[in-house]
Design an enzyme around this catalytic site. Sequence first.
Site, PDB file in Angstrom:
ATOM      1  CE1 TYR A 176      -3.939  -2.096   0.000  1.00 56.09           C
ATOM      2  CE2 TYR A 176      -2.723  -3.384   1.617  1.00 56.09           C
ATOM      3  CZ  TYR A 176      -3.777  -3.253   0.731  1.00 56.09           C
ATOM      4  OH  TYR A 176      -4.663  -4.286   0.569  1.00 56.09           O
ATOM      5  CG  PHE A 193     -11.198  -1.436   8.971  1.00 58.94           C
ATOM      6  CD1 PHE A 193     -11.179  -0.888   7.698  1.00 58.94           C
ATOM      7  CD2 PHE A 193     -10.356  -0.894   9.935  1.00 58.94           C
ATOM      8  CE1 PHE A 193     -10.335   0.177   7.390  1.00 58.94           C
ATOM      9  CE2 PHE A 193      -9.514   0.172   9.638  1.00 58.94           C
ATOM     10  CZ  PHE A 193      -9.507   0.698   8.373  1.00 58.94           C
TER      11      PHE A 193
END
Length: 433
Positions: A151, A433
Amino acid sequence: MSSLDAREIPVDPVSAQRLEAIGLAYRLIDTEDSTAADAFLRAETRGFLDPEPNDELLEFERATISARRNTGVFPAGAGRTDLPVATVNSWVTPLTVPGGEIDMWAISAVTVSGTHRRMGIARAMLEGELRAAAAAGVPVAGLTASEATLYERYGFAVAVPVMRVRVKTRRAGWGGSATAGRIEYLERPRLASDLGAIHERARLQRGGQIAGWPARWERMAGLAPNDTKASSVRGVRYIDEDGTTRGVLAYTLAEAGQSEGIELSVRHLTAETPDALRALWRFAVQHDLVTIVTAELRPVDDPLPLLVADQRGVEQTVHDHGWLRILDVPAVLSARTFATDVDVVVTVTDPLDLAAGTWRLKAVAGERASVEAAPEAAADITLGIAELSAAILGGVALTRLADAGRVHGDASHIDALSGALRAERMPHLAIWF
């Protein structure tokens, strides 16, 4: 906070065109269509190498994704029953920052099928999410990562490190002070509701936390259909002198292996007062027959090592967890309070050109900053969007990034901004999450 519903945001046209050029369709999933929703969930499960979900689990998960913006990548001409070859979902949630909250575009369920690797699909999806969020006016994006090397290329950075702890209870002992409240056991449905209620109150105390959702707490309480440890889940709460629940602990007990006795594994521990935190840790560390206590996702400044008699009985491992990516520099900088006075000109670079620019940041200790565009000003500090994202909550010192050669400028200005970004408590993100 914003009432923005991410489900109303269309797919990014740039990413749609890129994927169309290689014969793929990029579209939102209609979760009111249970067949399409189940296809999305089955593809997500396959992407994370989990067992094929049964009907009960699919029904359980549909309740969560129905509130999110779910996007799939499909072969051209795919029908409503076909599984996507890539998935992602997102929603807008409040993110706690020092002194307040800000909207965050939460990104989850990122998968690409093994049959479609190295085609640029993940890049199209991630950049598409960021452009969609920026176009909708959401100032920051966030995620938790199963793989930590994917990322940074998109401007994300670790802003919320967390700690894994392992306590050898016989060596550690207990040295903490007593508390006036009491501990009592909870049945699992009440455990789930209390976990959610206390998390929602406690999350405002530290930067990095986001709001939870019902299925998250049901899973922590052992109520998810596919939970192989469900029967082992137990829960307790701490009630203060006034009769108010102030903390909750969900845990499992199992053989520790190699004749080490019983291991108590903390599933989730949330507390809104120091007394509650101490009492719940004491319950775990002094539990009868327990020789090992383990816990994940603890804040790096958790007081646990200071609560035991022998700190060498507590093993601490710090690792990445909460990743942030700023999309609107002035909005994020002006949303938080600052620890000290600061007046600097900052130039931010951005590989995706979503948040680049030069701004003058002025703040008084304990207050929010004014942030004004200063395109002609000479920068005191120059840094990338990933570096600013890492430092924004105070979890990664700007001076440390400068020592690593990732922030440039006058040392006195870097020191000043680093000190101003410091938070009284380290940021924390208590959930995946």
